[in-house]
Scaffold this active site. Structure first.
Site, PDB file in Angstrom:
ATOM      1  N   ASP A   1      90.737  -2.491  98.707  1.00 25.82           N
ATOM      2  CA  ASP A   1      90.989  -2.101 100.354  1.00 25.82           C
ATOM      3  C   ASP A   1      89.793  -1.036 100.590  1.00 25.82           C
ATOM      4  O   ASP A   1      90.004  -0.012 100.169  1.00 25.82           O
ATOM      5  CB  ASP A   1      92.192  -1.810 100.477  1.00 25.82           C
ATOM      6  CG  ASP A   1      93.066  -3.193 101.270  1.00 25.82           C
ATOM      7  OD1 ASP A   1      92.418  -4.321 101.169  1.00 25.82           O
ATOM      8  OD2 ASP A   1      94.158  -2.915 101.623  1.00 25.82           O
TER       9      ASP A   1
ATOM     10  N   CYS B   1      92.521  -7.294 102.853  1.00 32.63           N
ATOM     11  CA  CYS B   1      93.215  -8.352 103.330  1.00 32.63           C
ATOM     12  C   CYS B   1      93.118  -8.624 104.727  1.00 32.63           C
ATOM     13  O   CYS B   1      92.523  -7.728 105.662  1.00 32.63           O
ATOM     14  CB  CYS B   1      94.879  -8.340 103.007  1.00 32.63           C
ATOM     15  SG  CYS B   1      95.570  -6.614 104.011  1.00 32.63           S
TER      16      CYS B   1
ATOM     17  N   CYS C   1      98.016  -1.063 105.690  1.00 32.10           N
ATOM     18  CA  CYS C   1      96.812  -1.541 106.367  1.00 32.10           C
ATOM     19  C   CYS C   1      96.487  -0.754 107.434  1.00 32.10           C
ATOM     20  O   CYS C   1      95.379  -0.210 107.698  1.00 32.10           O
ATOM     21  CB  CYS C   1      96.665  -3.029 106.513  1.00 32.10           C
ATOM     22  SG  CYS C   1      97.108  -4.102 104.967  1.00 32.10           S
TER      23      CYS C   1
ATOM     24  N   CYS D   1      91.449  -0.913  94.311  1.00 29.86           N
ATOM     25  CA  CYS D   1      92.467  -1.787  94.572  1.00 29.86           C
ATOM     26  C   CYS D   1      92.093  -2.865  95.460  1.00 29.86           C
ATOM     27  O   CYS D   1      92.662  -3.704  96.184  1.00 29.86           O
ATOM     28  CB  CYS D   1      93.785  -1.248  95.355  1.00 29.86           C
ATOM     29  SG  CYS D   1      93.456   0.551  95.536  1.00 29.86           S
TER      30      CYS D   1
END
Lengths: 210, 174
Positions: free
Chosen positions: B70, B94, B137, B68
């Site tokens: 991350d 991100c 996150c 994905c």
């Protein structure tokens, strides 16, 4: 002792080897999704570097077939042979998200009705100012005014539904074939139950989402 | 998903000339306006880098799912007393993921290991005013801290275990 450890590590290796996947960014290896466009070189080099580092410690497999509740905190390459087929995942996840959306809308209309009723009768009812339900770009957003915002979205690469809750924070649900529900491995919480409990706490009224 | 990846950036090796590019990149994505702290950590990530993962004083936490996009690596350098004397990170993800890990390295420096494992994602999310979708996150950053401590402790107990195991093995051979 040392030989036992060696034996254990061998067993572990055997168990893990069939599960290990070629790094997804390694373009020379066959990819489960051959139509992937190439990524930027910078990204792919740093990612493959990290992915290479991951492999020896890879103890977590995003597998939705058997529920491995030992949620080791390592990243994992995804074994596409053991996870849900993508179309099956979409079917299950869309069904769940649409179902929840309908339930939320029911609550919303009930809320509006009871609000009107309470306005006339001063009765007891669910009162949430700024209640708003929105579904777009495959993301379901439930705004509860000052109480916070719930966000549900599909995370297709690891076959998960991600939830962001103003009460319990972020959680990631895998499909559990046994219970036929979405389960958060770390807490073993079921998606619909978690939402029911939290919404009941937030609204002070029992909420039925099943 | 891959379209998103195109927008994703990495905090690895930010040069000055790249900063401008990254800033523009965030501006395109950031119609929802990130908190200034996110933008600050994103443009000037603290403690970017790597330690030798084989160094016995170093704990490495590697979390996320490469598929994905991350992935977060957070490393701690620990002294004899269990104090974290230095920390660094590399994040592929991100802006919020980069900011979360950057904040995490700042917060763990100079603190005891048992203290830092109590750092909650909610604290990081609150500090950065992350929007609901970006809470994940901050969770990754919390996981990374815990994984780094766990790795350090596993290394340490392995070294101690070897020291203790050696005489036993010798005795068994004798």
């Amino acid at each position: 002792m040392a030989s036992l450890l060696r034996h254990l590590s061998l067993t572990r290796t055997r168990r893990l080897l069939p599960l290990s996947n070629p790094p997804l960014c390694n373009r020379s290896s066959p990819s489960p999704q051959p139509s992937r466009p190439p990524r930027g070189l910078r990204f792919s080099s740093s990612l493959s570097q990290i992915t290479r580092n991951l492999r020896p410690t890879n103890s977590r497999v995003f597998c939705s077939r058997s529920l491995d509740l030992d949620d080791a905190q390592g990243p994992a390459a995804i074994d596409y042979r053991s996870v849900l087929q993508e179309d099956e995942f979409h079917r299950l996840a869309d069904e769940t998200i649409q179902d929840l959306q309908e339930k939320f809308e029911e609550i919303d209309s009930h809320h509006r009705l009871s609000f009107r009723k309470s306005f006339l009768e001063y009765g007891d009812c669910i009162q949430i100012d700024g209640l708003d339900i929105d579904y777009g770009n495959q993301v379901l957003t439930l705004k509860l005014g000052s109480l916070g915002t719930y966000v549900l979205n599909k995370q297709t690469p690891n076959r998960q539904i991600w939830l962001s809750s103003p009460a319990s924070g972020p959680s990631r649900f895998d499909w559990d074939q046994t219970s036929q529900t979405w389960v958060y491995r770390r807490t073993k919480a079921k998606l619909s139950q978690l939402l029911e409990n939290e919404l009941e706490q937030l609204c002070g009224k029992p909420i039925n989402l099943s | 998903m891959l379209r998103n990846l195109g927008r994703r950036i990495t905090a690895v090796g930010l040069g000055h000339h790249q900063n401008a590019h990254h800033h523009n990149n965030l501006a395109v994505v950031g119609a929802r306006l990130y908190h200034e702290r996110v933008v600050d950590h994103y443009n000037n990530p603290r403690n970017v880098g790597s330690f030798d993962k084989n160094d016995p004083t170093v704990g490495t936490g590697l979390v996320g799912a490469p598929a994905c996009g991350d992935v977060m690596k957070l490393q701690i350098k620990v002294d004899e007393s269990g104090k974290i004397v230095d920390a660094c990170f590399k994040t592929f993800g991100c802006g919020s993921a980069i900011a979360s890990s950057s904040v995490a390295t700042e917060w763990v420096k100079g603190r005891q290991m048992e203290e830092v494992v109590t750092i909650k994602n909610t604290e990081i999310a609150k500090h950065l005013s992350l929007p609901p979708v970006k809470l994940h996150c901050s969770m990754l950053a919390e996981d990374a801290i815990k994984a780094a401590v766990k790795d350090y402790e596993a290394k340490k107990s392995k070294i101690q275990g070897n020291v203790e195991a050696t005489p036993v093995e010798k005795a068994a051979e004798a």
